[in-house]
Scaffold this motif. Sequence first.
Motif, PDB file in Angstrom:
ATOM      1  N   HIS A   5      -6.511  -8.343 -10.097  1.00  0.00           N
ATOM      2  CA  HIS A   5      -6.426  -6.914 -10.332  1.00  0.00           C
ATOM      3  C   HIS A   5      -7.640  -6.395 -11.085  1.00  0.00           C
ATOM      4  O   HIS A   5      -7.591  -5.347 -11.692  1.00  0.00           O
ATOM      5  CB  HIS A   5      -5.170  -6.577 -11.129  1.00  0.00           C
ATOM      6  CG  HIS A   5      -3.915  -6.986 -10.424  1.00  0.00           C
ATOM      7  ND1 HIS A   5      -3.614  -6.558  -9.160  1.00  0.00           N
ATOM      8  CD2 HIS A   5      -2.902  -7.812 -10.812  1.00  0.00           C
ATOM      9  CE1 HIS A   5      -2.454  -7.069  -8.793  1.00  0.00           C
ATOM     10  NE2 HIS A   5      -2.012  -7.843  -9.759  1.00  0.00           N
ATOM     11  N   LEU A  18      -2.681   0.570 -11.858  1.00  0.00           N
ATOM     12  CA  LEU A  18      -2.172  -0.257 -10.764  1.00  0.00           C
ATOM     13  C   LEU A  18      -0.975   0.396 -10.090  1.00  0.00           C
ATOM     14  O   LEU A  18      -0.841   0.370  -8.862  1.00  0.00           O
ATOM     15  CB  LEU A  18      -1.787  -1.638 -11.297  1.00  0.00           C
ATOM     16  CG  LEU A  18      -2.935  -2.556 -11.719  1.00  0.00           C
ATOM     17  CD1 LEU A  18      -2.384  -3.816 -12.361  1.00  0.00           C
ATOM     18  CD2 LEU A  18      -3.810  -2.897 -10.523  1.00  0.00           C
ATOM     19  N   ALA A  19      -0.093   1.007 -10.906  1.00  0.00           N
ATOM     20  CA  ALA A  19       1.079   1.682 -10.342  1.00  0.00           C
ATOM     21  C   ALA A  19       0.649   2.872  -9.480  1.00  0.00           C
ATOM     22  O   ALA A  19       1.200   3.096  -8.398  1.00  0.00           O
ATOM     23  CB  ALA A  19       2.003   2.140 -11.464  1.00  0.00           C
ATOM     24  N   ARG A  21      -2.209   3.179  -7.919  1.00  0.00           N
ATOM     25  CA  ARG A  21      -2.826   2.661  -6.712  1.00  0.00           C
ATOM     26  C   ARG A  21      -1.776   2.200  -5.704  1.00  0.00           C
ATOM     27  O   ARG A  21      -1.901   2.446  -4.494  1.00  0.00           O
ATOM     28  CB  ARG A  21      -3.763   1.503  -7.056  1.00  0.00           C
ATOM     29  CG  ARG A  21      -4.603   1.033  -5.867  1.00  0.00           C
ATOM     30  CD  ARG A  21      -5.578  -0.047  -6.271  1.00  0.00           C
ATOM     31  NE  ARG A  21      -4.886  -1.286  -6.624  1.00  0.00           N
ATOM     32  CZ  ARG A  21      -5.516  -2.391  -7.038  1.00  0.00           C
ATOM     33  NH1 ARG A  21      -6.831  -2.374  -7.202  1.00  0.00           N
ATOM     34  NH2 ARG A  21      -4.830  -3.487  -7.322  1.00  0.00           N
ATOM     35  N   ARG A  22      -0.722   1.552  -6.198  1.00  0.00           N
ATOM     36  CA  ARG A  22       0.347   1.110  -5.284  1.00  0.00           C
ATOM     37  C   ARG A  22       1.040   2.308  -4.642  1.00  0.00           C
ATOM     38  O   ARG A  22       1.401   2.261  -3.458  1.00  0.00           O
ATOM     39  CB  ARG A  22       1.353   0.247  -6.044  1.00  0.00           C
ATOM     40  CG  ARG A  22       0.810  -1.102  -6.500  1.00  0.00           C
ATOM     41  CD  ARG A  22       1.922  -2.011  -6.936  1.00  0.00           C
ATOM     42  NE  ARG A  22       1.413  -3.233  -7.527  1.00  0.00           N
ATOM     43  CZ  ARG A  22       1.335  -3.452  -8.841  1.00  0.00           C
ATOM     44  NH1 ARG A  22       1.750  -2.525  -9.693  1.00  0.00           N
ATOM     45  NH2 ARG A  22       0.845  -4.590  -9.311  1.00  0.00           N
ATOM     46  N   ARG A  23       1.248   3.367  -5.438  1.00  0.00           N
ATOM     47  CA  ARG A  23       1.882   4.563  -4.880  1.00  0.00           C
ATOM     48  C   ARG A  23       1.004   5.197  -3.805  1.00  0.00           C
ATOM     49  O   ARG A  23       1.511   5.655  -2.774  1.00  0.00           O
ATOM     50  CB  ARG A  23       2.199   5.559  -5.995  1.00  0.00           C
ATOM     51  CG  ARG A  23       3.412   5.193  -6.841  1.00  0.00           C
ATOM     52  CD  ARG A  23       3.881   6.379  -7.658  1.00  0.00           C
ATOM     53  NE  ARG A  23       2.916   6.725  -8.699  1.00  0.00           N
ATOM     54  CZ  ARG A  23       2.944   6.258  -9.941  1.00  0.00           C
ATOM     55  NH1 ARG A  23       3.911   5.410 -10.289  1.00  0.00           N
ATOM     56  NH2 ARG A  23       2.053   6.646 -10.833  1.00  0.00           N
ATOM     57  N   GLU A  25      -1.228   3.656  -1.953  1.00  0.00           N
ATOM     58  CA  GLU A  25      -1.198   2.787  -0.782  1.00  0.00           C
ATOM     59  C   GLU A  25       0.112   2.935  -0.013  1.00  0.00           C
ATOM     60  O   GLU A  25       0.125   2.933   1.222  1.00  0.00           O
ATOM     61  CB  GLU A  25      -1.405   1.333  -1.209  1.00  0.00           C
ATOM     62  CG  GLU A  25      -2.801   1.039  -1.751  1.00  0.00           C
ATOM     63  CD  GLU A  25      -2.907  -0.363  -2.325  1.00  0.00           C
ATOM     64  OE1 GLU A  25      -1.838  -1.033  -2.441  1.00  0.00           O
ATOM     65  OE2 GLU A  25      -4.030  -0.795  -2.659  1.00  0.00           O
ATOM     66  N   SER A  26       1.218   3.041  -0.746  1.00  0.00           N
ATOM     67  CA  SER A  26       2.516   3.225  -0.097  1.00  0.00           C
ATOM     68  C   SER A  26       2.572   4.550   0.650  1.00  0.00           C
ATOM     69  O   SER A  26       3.087   4.620   1.774  1.00  0.00           O
ATOM     70  CB  SER A  26       3.634   3.151  -1.145  1.00  0.00           C
ATOM     71  OG  SER A  26       4.890   3.377  -0.561  1.00  0.00           O
ATOM     72  N   ARG A  29       0.543   4.250   3.849  1.00  0.00           N
ATOM     73  CA  ARG A  29       1.277   3.504   4.890  1.00  0.00           C
ATOM     74  C   ARG A  29       2.368   4.371   5.512  1.00  0.00           C
ATOM     75  O   ARG A  29       2.572   4.353   6.728  1.00  0.00           O
ATOM     76  CB  ARG A  29       1.882   2.229   4.298  1.00  0.00           C
ATOM     77  CG  ARG A  29       0.879   1.134   3.992  1.00  0.00           C
ATOM     78  CD  ARG A  29       1.580  -0.194   3.758  1.00  0.00           C
ATOM     79  NE  ARG A  29       2.515  -0.101   2.640  1.00  0.00           N
ATOM     80  CZ  ARG A  29       2.187  -0.372   1.383  1.00  0.00           C
ATOM     81  NH1 ARG A  29       0.942  -0.733   1.083  1.00  0.00           N
ATOM     82  NH2 ARG A  29       3.085  -0.285   0.405  1.00  0.00           N
TER      83      ARG A  29
END
Length: 309
Positions: A5, A18-19, A21-23, A25-26, A29
């Motif tokens: 990371h 990081l949270a 970035r994940r959101r 990316e989600s 998608r």
Amino acid sequence: MTDTHTDSAGPPASPRALARRRRRESAARFWAQYRRQRAGVTGLILLSAIVLLALCAPLLADGSALSVTQATGGRMDPPSAGYPLGTDETGRSVLALTIWGSRLSLVIGLTATVMAVLIGTVLGLTSGHFGGWYAWIALRLSDWFMVLPGLVVAIALLAVLGRSVATTITVIALVSWAGTTRLVRAQTLSVQARPYLERARALGAGHWHQMTRHILPNVMPLVLASATLLVPTAILTESALAWLGLGDPNVVSWGSILNRAWSSGAVSARAWWYLLPPGLAILLVVSAFMMVGRALEAVLNPRLRGGGR
């Protein structure tokens, strides 16, 4: 051994970054999968146009056009340059009535759906998590509301409680929450059987933590898809109630326009321009919500994923 990371030219990313970035990316998608649903994209464009029309109603049609005392047209005049969709029985512009009616129809449909989904989610989540006698009562109550004819119950409640926008919203929500309760409860039972919930309980997680941090995030996607399909039902119910004369007489909605058109003899006068615009508006908004809801359901439910139709 490098941290997965960390950036090559900077310090390690924070948990919050990081949270985020994940959101992102989600979300990317999700949008990539949603774009494959052609009907869903069409419905989203149509729905966006209708919402924009409702928001811009004061700019497109002066609010004074709704006043009977300020009407300048003739009785049920056909479409003309001054009145593109003709006039009603009092000389008001049908175009202005349809544009302003979109605001109330959408507000009632969305607000009633939010209330129904909130009630259904709370009852379904808690009954699925706690079980026991509480779950039995919640299920019997939802069964009762699902068996009863919703429109008949709504008519009876409005006849008792009186006609107003707030009453209409409350009544529609009361007859619409049962299906969400069943859906959320079934999904809650499925999530609770997963290993990470067992680990959370073993680590001492309380009921509130389990429901809000583990169960609810897994339930919300299906709730969102279900809510999108519930909005057109709420709009149709409001339109039916208003057409039956049970809406607020002091406001304009698509259903109330149809009610006045019917009671003023637009059918016998063959004034199609008075009946067609609000009817088509209801058809378009219901179709748009249905297309968006089906697309969301196909994206969020892995068993339905794959087709882009």
